[in-house]
Design a protein around this motif. Sequence first.
Motif, PDB file in Angstrom:
ATOM      1  N   GLU C  99       0.827  -1.216   0.000  1.00  0.00           N
ATOM      2  CA  GLU C  99       0.000   0.000   0.000  1.00  0.00           C
ATOM      3  C   GLU C  99       0.861   1.266   0.000  1.00  0.00           C
ATOM      4  OE1 GLU C  99      -3.846  -0.145   1.758  1.00  0.00           O
ATOM      5  OE2 GLU C  99      -3.800  -1.665   0.187  1.00  0.00           O
ATOM      6  N   ASP C 100       2.159   1.099   0.043  1.00  0.00           N
ATOM      7  CA  ASP C 100       3.072   2.237   0.151  1.00  0.00           C
ATOM      8  C   ASP C 100       2.709   3.414  -0.755  1.00  0.00           C
ATOM      9  OD1 ASP C 100       4.764   1.701   2.217  1.00  0.00           O
ATOM     10  OD2 ASP C 100       6.228   0.603   1.002  1.00  0.00           O
ATOM     11  N   GLY C 101       2.349   3.073  -1.983  1.00  0.00           N
ATOM     12  CA  GLY C 101       2.134   4.135  -2.964  1.00  0.00           C
ATOM     13  C   GLY C 101       0.785   4.833  -2.859  1.00  0.00           C
ATOM     14  N   LYS C 102      -0.090   4.309  -2.084  1.00  0.00           N
ATOM     15  CA  LYS C 102      -1.441   4.885  -2.038  1.00  0.00           C
ATOM     16  C   LYS C 102      -1.423   6.266  -1.390  1.00  0.00           C
ATOM     17  CE  LYS C 102      -4.454   0.942  -2.449  1.00  0.00           C
ATOM     18  NZ  LYS C 102      -5.452   0.122  -1.748  1.00  0.00           N
ATOM     19  N   THR C 103      -2.241   7.128  -1.951  1.00  0.00           N
ATOM     20  CA  THR C 103      -2.276   8.486  -1.403  1.00  0.00           C
ATOM     21  C   THR C 103      -3.473   8.655  -0.474  1.00  0.00           C
ATOM     22  OG1 THR C 103      -3.616   9.241  -3.240  1.00  0.00           O
ATOM     23  CG2 THR C 103      -1.223   9.469  -3.470  1.00  0.00           C
ATOM     24  N   LEU C 104      -3.338   9.658   0.333  1.00  0.00           N
ATOM     25  CA  LEU C 104      -4.372   9.982   1.309  1.00  0.00           C
ATOM     26  C   LEU C 104      -5.751  10.082   0.668  1.00  0.00           C
ATOM     27  CD1 LEU C 104      -4.723  10.814   4.300  1.00  0.00           C
ATOM     28  CD2 LEU C 104      -4.257  13.168   3.608  1.00  0.00           C
ATOM     29  N   THR C 130       1.392  10.086   1.168  1.00  0.00           N
ATOM     30  CA  THR C 130       1.269   8.671   0.805  1.00  0.00           C
ATOM     31  C   THR C 130       1.440   7.812   2.037  1.00  0.00           C
ATOM     32  OG1 THR C 130       3.641   8.539   0.463  1.00  0.00           O
ATOM     33  CG2 THR C 130       2.306   9.035  -1.476  1.00  0.00           C
ATOM     34  N   VAL C 131       1.071   6.550   1.885  1.00  0.00           N
ATOM     35  CA  VAL C 131       1.240   5.605   2.978  1.00  0.00           C
ATOM     36  C   VAL C 131       2.720   5.526   3.346  1.00  0.00           C
ATOM     37  CG1 VAL C 131       1.047   3.182   3.617  1.00  0.00           C
ATOM     38  CG2 VAL C 131      -0.828   4.303   2.380  1.00  0.00           C
ATOM     39  N   LYS C 132       3.530   5.557   2.309  1.00  0.00           N
ATOM     40  CA  LYS C 132       4.965   5.457   2.553  1.00  0.00           C
ATOM     41  C   LYS C 132       5.448   6.590   3.464  1.00  0.00           C
ATOM     42  CE  LYS C 132       9.311   4.675   0.164  1.00  0.00           C
ATOM     43  NZ  LYS C 132       9.611   3.371   0.791  1.00  0.00           N
ATOM     44  N   SER C 133       4.999   7.796   3.174  1.00  0.00           N
ATOM     45  CA  SER C 133       5.390   8.926   4.011  1.00  0.00           C
ATOM     46  C   SER C 133       4.928   8.730   5.438  1.00  0.00           C
ATOM     47  CB  SER C 133       4.763  10.231   3.502  1.00  0.00           C
ATOM     48  OG  SER C 133       5.118  10.465   2.181  1.00  0.00           O
ATOM     49  N   ALA C 134       3.709   8.220   5.563  1.00  0.00           N
ATOM     50  CA  ALA C 134       3.167   8.009   6.902  1.00  0.00           C
ATOM     51  C   ALA C 134       4.048   7.025   7.651  1.00  0.00           C
ATOM     52  CB  ALA C 134       1.724   7.510   6.821  1.00  0.00           C
ATOM     53  N   VAL C 135       4.458   5.978   6.933  1.00  0.00           N
ATOM     54  CA  VAL C 135       5.310   4.968   7.551  1.00  0.00           C
ATOM     55  C   VAL C 135       6.640   5.604   7.952  1.00  0.00           C
ATOM     56  CG1 VAL C 135       6.631   2.869   7.091  1.00  0.00           C
ATOM     57  CG2 VAL C 135       4.209   3.026   6.413  1.00  0.00           C
ATOM     58  N   GLU C 136       7.154   6.451   7.068  1.00  0.00           N
ATOM     59  CA  GLU C 136       8.414   7.127   7.386  1.00  0.00           C
ATOM     60  C   GLU C 136       8.257   7.958   8.654  1.00  0.00           C
ATOM     61  OE1 GLU C 136      11.284   6.498   6.203  1.00  0.00           O
ATOM     62  OE2 GLU C 136      10.248   5.066   4.869  1.00  0.00           O
ATOM     63  N   TYR C 137       7.138   8.648   8.707  1.00  0.00           N
ATOM     64  CA  TYR C 137       6.899   9.486   9.879  1.00  0.00           C
ATOM     65  C   TYR C 137       6.850   8.625  11.151  1.00  0.00           C
ATOM     66  CZ  TYR C 137       4.692  12.311  13.409  1.00  0.00           C
ATOM     67  OH  TYR C 137       4.434  12.945  14.594  1.00  0.00           O
ATOM     68  N   ILE C 138       6.136   7.504  11.030  1.00  0.00           N
ATOM     69  CA  ILE C 138       6.016   6.607  12.195  1.00  0.00           C
ATOM     70  C   ILE C 138       7.408   6.176  12.653  1.00  0.00           C
ATOM     71  CG2 ILE C 138       5.205   4.333  12.948  1.00  0.00           C
ATOM     72  CD1 ILE C 138       2.773   4.741  11.070  1.00  0.00           C
ATOM     73  N   LYS C 139       8.195   5.797  11.678  1.00  0.00           N
ATOM     74  CA  LYS C 139       9.564   5.376  12.001  1.00  0.00           C
ATOM     75  C   LYS C 139      10.319   6.494  12.695  1.00  0.00           C
ATOM     76  CE  LYS C 139      10.393   2.004   8.294  1.00  0.00           C
ATOM     77  NZ  LYS C 139      10.902   1.977   6.912  1.00  0.00           N
ATOM     78  N   SER C 140      10.121   7.690  12.185  1.00  0.00           N
ATOM     79  CA  SER C 140      10.853   8.840  12.738  1.00  0.00           C
ATOM     80  C   SER C 140      10.498   9.068  14.205  1.00  0.00           C
ATOM     81  CB  SER C 140      10.547  10.100  11.924  1.00  0.00           C
ATOM     82  OG  SER C 140       9.257  10.584  12.268  1.00  0.00           O
ATOM     83  N   GLN C 141       9.426   8.482  14.641  1.00  0.00           N
ATOM     84  CA  GLN C 141       9.023   8.644  16.042  1.00  0.00           C
ATOM     85  C   GLN C 141       9.544   7.512  16.926  1.00  0.00           C
ATOM     86  OE1 GLN C 141       7.254  11.560  16.948  1.00  0.00           O
ATOM     87  NE2 GLN C 141       7.956  11.927  14.863  1.00  0.00           N
ATOM     88  N   GLY C 142      10.504   6.771  16.383  1.00  0.00           N
ATOM     89  CA  GLY C 142      11.117   5.734  17.203  1.00  0.00           C
ATOM     90  C   GLY C 142      10.328   4.445  17.247  1.00  0.00           C
ATOM     91  N   VAL C 143       9.551   4.230  16.219  1.00  0.00           N
ATOM     92  CA  VAL C 143       8.733   3.017  16.168  1.00  0.00           C
ATOM     93  C   VAL C 143       9.341   2.069  15.151  1.00  0.00           C
ATOM     94  CG1 VAL C 143       6.457   2.109  15.558  1.00  0.00           C
ATOM     95  CG2 VAL C 143       6.651   4.295  16.801  1.00  0.00           C
ATOM     96  N   LYS C 144       9.364   0.817  15.521  1.00  0.00           N
ATOM     97  CA  LYS C 144       9.832  -0.189  14.574  1.00  0.00           C
ATOM     98  C   LYS C 144       8.659  -0.524  13.655  1.00  0.00           C
ATOM     99  CE  LYS C 144      11.682  -3.846  16.536  1.00  0.00           C
ATOM    100  NZ  LYS C 144      13.089  -4.187  16.535  1.00  0.00           N
ATOM    101  N   VAL C 145       8.942  -0.547  12.332  1.00  0.00           N
ATOM    102  CA  VAL C 145       7.863  -0.892  11.414  1.00  0.00           C
ATOM    103  C   VAL C 145       8.192  -2.188  10.700  1.00  0.00           C
ATOM    104  CG1 VAL C 145       6.539  -0.195   9.390  1.00  0.00           C
ATOM    105  CG2 VAL C 145       7.189   1.508  11.098  1.00  0.00           C
TER     106      VAL C 145
END
Lengths: 313, 313, 635, 635
Positions: C99-104, C130-145
């Motif tokens: 789903e990485d490529g899907k947009t909001l 995009t989902v990918k950006s969201a995942v990046e953001y999540i990671k940036s908060q110290g979360v393992k994805v």
Amino acid sequence: MTTVVKVKRTPQDYKWTKPPEWCPGCGHFGVLQALLQVFAELDMDPTRTVLVSGIGCSSRLPHYVRTVSAHTIHGRAIPFAIGLKLANPNLEVIVVGGDGDLFAIGGNHILGAGRRNVDFTVILMDNAVYGLTRGQAGPTLPLGMQPKALSKPNPHADLNPLLVALASGFTFLARSYSYDIKYTAKVIKEAILHKGSAIVQVLSPCVTYNNIMTREWYEKRVYKLDNDPTWDPVVHDEKEDYEKKKRAIEKILEPDRLALGVLYKNELVPTFEERYIAMYDPNYAKIPPALQPVEKDGKSVIDFYKLMADRIL
Amino acid sequence: MTTVVKVKRTPQDYKWTKPPEWCPGCGHFGVLQALLQVFAELDMDPTRTVLVSGIGCSSRLPHYVRTVSAHTIHGRAIPFAIGLKLANPNLEVIVVGGDGDLFAIGGNHILGAGRRNVDFTVILMDNAVYGLTRGQAGPTLPLGMQPKALSKPNPHADLNPLLVALASGFTFLARSYSYDIKYTAKVIKEAILHKGSAIVQVLSPCVTYNNIMTREWYEKRVYKLDNDPTWDPVVHDEKEDYEKKKRAIEKILEPDRLALGVLYKNELVPTFEERYIAMYDPNYAKIPPALQPVEKDGKSVIDFYKLMADRIL
Amino acid sequence: MVEISFLVGGPQGKGVETASIMLIYAVGSAGYYVYGRREFWSNIAGGRHSYFVGKIGDRWPPGGIGNKVKLALLMDGHSVFEHMFHIERGGVAVYNTEEDGKTLDSFMMMSRTAQERLGEFFKKQGLEPTVKSAVEYIKSQGVKVVGLPFNKVLLEIGRKIGVTSPVMLSRFVNTLVVAMGASLLGLPVEYVERGVAFALGRKKEVIEQNKMVAAEVAKLVNERVETLTPRTPEVKRIYWNGNEAVSVGKIMGGVRFISFYPITPSTDDPMFAERKLPYPVLPVAEELKAMERVGAVVLQTEDELAAIAAAAGAAMAGARAATATSGPGMSLMAETISMLGMAELGVVLTLWSRAGPSTGLATRTGQHDLLYSVFIGHGEFPKIVIASGDLEEAFYDAIKAANWADKYQVPVIHLVDKDLSNTFAVMPIPDPYSVKIERPRPVIFPEERNANRYELTEDGLPIRYLPGVSKAVYHVVSLEHDPEGDPDEDAEMVEKMYEKRMRKMELISKEIPEEDKVKYYGPPDADAVIVSWGTTKLQILSALERLKGVGFLQLRLLHPFPADLVKRYLQGKRTLFIEGNYTAQSSMLVRMHTGISADAVAVKYNGRPITMDDVLEAYERFERGEKRIVLEWDL
Amino acid sequence: MVEISFLVGGPQGKGVETASIMLIYAVGSAGYYVYGRREFWSNIAGGRHSYFVGKIGDRWPPGGIGNKVKLALLMDGHSVFEHMFHIERGGVAVYNTEEDGKTLDSFMMMSRTAQERLGEFFKKQGLEPTVKSAVEYIKSQGVKVVGLPFNKVLLEIGRKIGVTSPVMLSRFVNTLVVAMGASLLGLPVEYVERGVAFALGRKKEVIEQNKMVAAEVAKLVNERVETLTPRTPEVKRIYWNGNEAVSVGKIMGGVRFISFYPITPSTDDPMFAERKLPYPVLPVAEELKAMERVGAVVLQTEDELAAIAAAAGAAMAGARAATATSGPGMSLMAETISMLGMAELGVVLTLWSRAGPSTGLATRTGQHDLLYSVFIGHGEFPKIVIASGDLEEAFYDAIKAANWADKYQVPVIHLVDKDLSNTFAVMPIPDPYSVKIERPRPVIFPEERNANRYELTEDGLPIRYLPGVSKAVYHVVSLEHDPEGDPDEDAEMVEKMYEKRMRKMELISKEIPEEDKVKYYGPPDADAVIVSWGTTKLQILSALERLKGVGFLQLRLLHPFPADLVKRYLQGKRTLFIEGNYTAQSSMLVRMHTGISADAVAVKYNGRPITMDDVLEAYERFERGEKRIVLEWDL
Ligand SMILES: Cc1ncc(C[n+]2csc(CCOP(=O)(O)OP(=O)(O)O)c2C)c(N)n1
Ligand SMILES: Cc1ncc(C[n+]2csc(CCOP(=O)(O)OP(=O)(O)O)c2C)c(N)n1
Ligand code: SF4
Ligand code: SF4
Ligand SMILES: [Mg+2]
Ligand SMILES: [Mg+2]
């Protein structure tokens, strides 16, 4: 139906800004399609057409249509619509709702509406279950049937919505089947054009919860009245009424088969609006409640002293 | 009706301690007389017979009768009675009420009741006005009529209570006329003896407010079905049902005339109680909700661990 | 001590619920305690977002729900967007890399408001929506994805287990994410299999396939954030949700007549009672010796007016009777509630309150109906309103409510809410027989006679007859009446009957024990006391573990109001009222009855339950001197 | 100063009402002010006892009603028993000597409770329970009794005027007693004739006969207790009752859609509006120039659920809409009241409250529904509750309620009661144009467009469209929604919309003027203040004339509650709350909002209004230190 507008609209023009949220395959899509089509055909003014619904999957329909609408509470769409229509009879008022909304919790208002014969249209989207609350038995679910959300067979028999409507005084009764969008549009159009209270029962399967009364189930039972060239449901003369009612009932009660089409139509009964003009207020149509100025520069327009003349000492 | 008692009682034995407070000449007296008579004929046990009413002049009736009774609220007698009956099907339950109570505010419960076919009886004391609130139009008052409390002619048409009841599923329909006490007693008796939901419309004039639908008015219109020896309203075989219903409707809709007598009777439809036994609980009749012990020395009789066996880890 | 918060999110009607139940049951089978509550939209399908959020632990209850979770199982891209801010530092998220490529804006079924807000967020962050950006953001908060290409993985597994249809394969997504989660938690796959078997019910073949999927997926996940070693729990446990706990409580409490009209979130309560029919009995009572099971009437009526009227009739017949509804339905029951007061009939009304007003948010929670419950029904009449704080209390209170309705012959409103209704738990079994069933016996005459049901008794209670058994002829009535039950308007009689009825309020106040009126937690000498009621309880108690020295007064009996007790606990204290409504209703009720004013109120009215972190925030802001604190977290 | 209390009693449905109206109108025609309230049983006929009790004076209002009257016109023996204790020393009673021999138990339609009580009384007094004994007792209390053999007198008069049928003759009893009363009051018979003409309407012949009866009877009564010299009143006056005053208020206030379901004591309000249709207009507004009259829809619906739903629909259409009911009906309206709050539609609900609970005492008064009105409807939403104290206020408040419903788009509950509904008065005409009609104009677009009705406006008000005129396409909805009016469950949007709606409460509080919130009477520095609301007003004000130095705070706006104002008036005062219910509801409401506790409460709940003497008694007992005073007088 009371007016005609100039610019011709397409079904697309009657779509609201957000898409439907029904389950894929839900019968209600067909009703929506048919309605959009009828609105376009009649080129109805979206700012003067009001869709009123209660609560249920079916009652969400107004949110998918680009007309004025009121998504009210469970069971009260009809009296709300009647209040709206009587306050301004120039509006085109259409009620949509489910079997639960209109014939379980809202049943009493069918009885009330029939007695009035207000010039409006009720579209019953009948799936014999309560879609929105997850599949409980609706008032049109036959006795002993057990769709998947029920843990036991239905101990209630079904009531006959069209017979109830006829007993109450509805002057236009019809039935359609939602997967037949074209036919549904045809029938709904006639209902809207009818002068008086019209009801259309659209058999509109719930694909998520009613795993018994499915497309197959209905398609085994439905047939079109139009195929019989002698079928004439219209009361042309009050003297015919008794006969026409009896014939309609014959079809309505017919066991195991579901006649589609117009079952009864009588425009000789005065509408509530006509009665009001005759018995209450000759100016009613011209300047109905909603359109009256009630003040001028903050002063009431009513002549108190004349109004209460017989009471002043 | 489910039992027989030993000591034979007289109508007098069914009179309560206080006298009726209706206007002299009120049609409701006839219904009361007829009921007392039927109770005596059937020797009904006053401690096991429950009269249930809503609110209205008619709904006061239970206070004049020496049986257990509940004078509930406006429009809710039917569901109250159904709850009572289903909690203890050994009780004999009879609802009495006015046209306003049962078919205006209470209309929806007629629809609900018909679907269930609970073994109980509804006696509609129809005077086409709201007696107790001083003469407003009732749901059975014809269009355009103006009894004396109305300042304008009635803008509502009348609904047909028996047709509504039929459409809902009542399995016994009859009509009588309150000044004919003997005939009313006869019809009510049959209704009580019927297995399933029975409704009797008793035309019961309001002498104080309905100055149009008077004794004279009714007597011009009523006639007895019993006079026709071929009249057989009973469904002897399910296959006959369609025909019998159509014939009943013919009478019910008949213009300008009011047929008295039994219009339709079908005991082949299972009662709700029978359905419950078949589909829900085989012991229902033996030990219904009201008669179950729920505790022993303060301890619940339910086996929690068995009840929740599939949920215990 | 194990304490793990988790979340399972996905498109509504597409397995979120199944996945969550699988996970809860799996963890429960391994000997842990667990609960999770469900959040969903008020339409059936169409792809709206739904999720469970909960807590796993080795004690009960396993602590409150904070504003963020440790483990997030995200079934689709939409869920990634919805829960971007819900995962704690050090936590882990599972998602579908396809789903990485899907947009909001491709998620049509997302609330447009949420889309716009998130759109703004991405714009500010300079990210593509995009989902990918969201995942990046999540990671940036110290979360393992931990991402997997769900469909590809399933296709491969499908090939192994002989399933190829894409529709069929897509049904495995729930098992897939649960298996991933279980691996991350270090839970052996056999427990996942138990969860699968429980959640999927009787479909044998499907269960087998899902078990295989679980086993295969388990192999793909090597990371681990926790190790849930199977353990032997201290006590026998039960898996149920709030609707069920209350439903069973009523059955245990002797309720044998239940009438209802479907409405979210109450329907599952009566429907559970229907499904369980007939109920197994202990071989105790004489009349039941011959039977293994007893019946009950569970009646779906045409509307709520009929539902409560039928219950009233059943109560008159002598059955313990109940109905269940939520706000809109209770409104329709108001007239009959008043009748129950006048006619003196006892009915239990379980109010599964939801976010209002009107249709409002049918599937969201709110504590909006406190004052309405207390004052509902025209006229003045005795009535009981009790609010439960958690599943265990709700179960017991349901039994008590049945006792009270029967004994005092008054309407009893049992106030619970959507939050509780949709809380699923594996928890210790409350003692099903600890609440004594108090059932007064009817008067039975030796022979038929007229009887006065409305005798002017000292305690105000009506004389109890069982129709058809008591040999009594008597009248029940909704009008003001004389002792015989006939209408009477004599001023003196009116006054006496009125007083007779109201005397029941005193009796009730006297007889209901203190622990059913209020519960106090924390040090008796606390100078600050949090006051609340209903399902905030667990979250407040968890917060209290960190707020040493603070007291918590849980209001339980809301009517008749235990004014003296409340005064005793609150007099001279600094008070913070916390509740899920706008007007801080319990603070109004307390002031009405005691004159004590709240020092501060913390309220939440966004349709979401108050979390433990909300409580901590509220307390902190209270100590900073804020008087009105609006809690806003969305989880 | 003239101030005469009177009473007319007789069998229900047998002319009491006609007699009373005759008397009221007769006295009014002679230039006096007068009011009388009606007490009757909740069945139609059957001979129950009914009476009017009132006050005549040369100022408005002519003082309160005490516990006893000066003049009692008793149409039958039953009335003699009923009013034995109701005539003051020095007063006069008129009765039928032919009933002397009748015994107490011969009056089958007397409440059995009352019969037993009176039976006891006679026994104690050692008297036979006959009408004659009752008359003797009355005399022994210093009351002059004027008896006539009614039937004999009428037979003689009948012979003169050519009426012989006993049924016809019995219909003259009302005129007979009024003529007797008028003679006793020294009122010239021509005024009685005006009363006759007014009360009997258009039946010419009947009027003539009655006039002759009046003239004949006048000759038979030579005693006199007062001399009502015809006078010229200060101002133009109107004859109406409470139902009518409110009905006309709504019409003046622009209400053009009224839906209702009949219920006592509200029905006469909508029925009056129906009877008056179509309404005469002033030649002011352009659109009305061509017309002399305008219409309105007055719709009797199938039930109260439909009544308020229809009003809601009419409000959406753009009409000023109202409904009227009493307690049981309001209960049925609860769900839609909540919808009005959410959907933001303005409807006036006139609540003619009566004695509850349930069907209760349908024709008796009670102030039982204050807290219920304030908290009715599930969920939290803006709403206005205003209580009127007297006929004039009720008229003005009806206009204001129509303004507020329209302007704020909220439900407005106008709280009045049975006491007011059945108060008939000849009183100064309130200025029908003094309340400004505030009608906000709808937005009208130049061309068709989609519109956001639920914009997040600063004042919280929705955007106003007139369907069919505004060229706006928009959605009205009962679910929580976005500005477009579509369902939205986004937590942030939910919170914003909730706040937007609740902001209207602040706006309302700000805009409603102080005099509509509370009214204070008496010395500002009073140390004791009586607090009350609703129709106790006149009785309290009259009592205040004797309670020098005591203040009276009349609560008017009950929701949103004017806490600051109330605090300002009550802080530091000794307070006595007086009201017609059991739980002293207004004291609870005051404490809820201000923390101020009542020092004492005086309550009455026997279905009868609080009299001036009740107020005096309450105050005296308050000063003696009683905390809870139960008032019991039956008049
Ligand atoms: C007063 C009230 N009672 C119950 C509900 C819950 N409820 C919402 S929709 C619905 C039934 C819907 O069934 P139907 O009208 O047949 O529509 P469908 O979903 O099948 O299209 C119910 C019971 C409610 N919203 N309000
Ligand atoms: C909820 C509610 N609405 C209205 C009323 C007022 N009310 C009492 S009886 C009645 C109508 C009575 O008419 P009907 O049932 O025909 O009986 P009748 O008096 O004619 O015998 C009404 C409207 C009420 N008691 N409760
Ligand atoms: S639940 Fe049924 S009625 Fe509702 S949207 Fe789905 S298919 Fe349609
Ligand atoms: S008002 Fe009518 S219905 Fe009522 S008692 Fe009198 S006659 Fe009968
Ligand atoms: Mg449906
Ligand atoms: Mg009637």
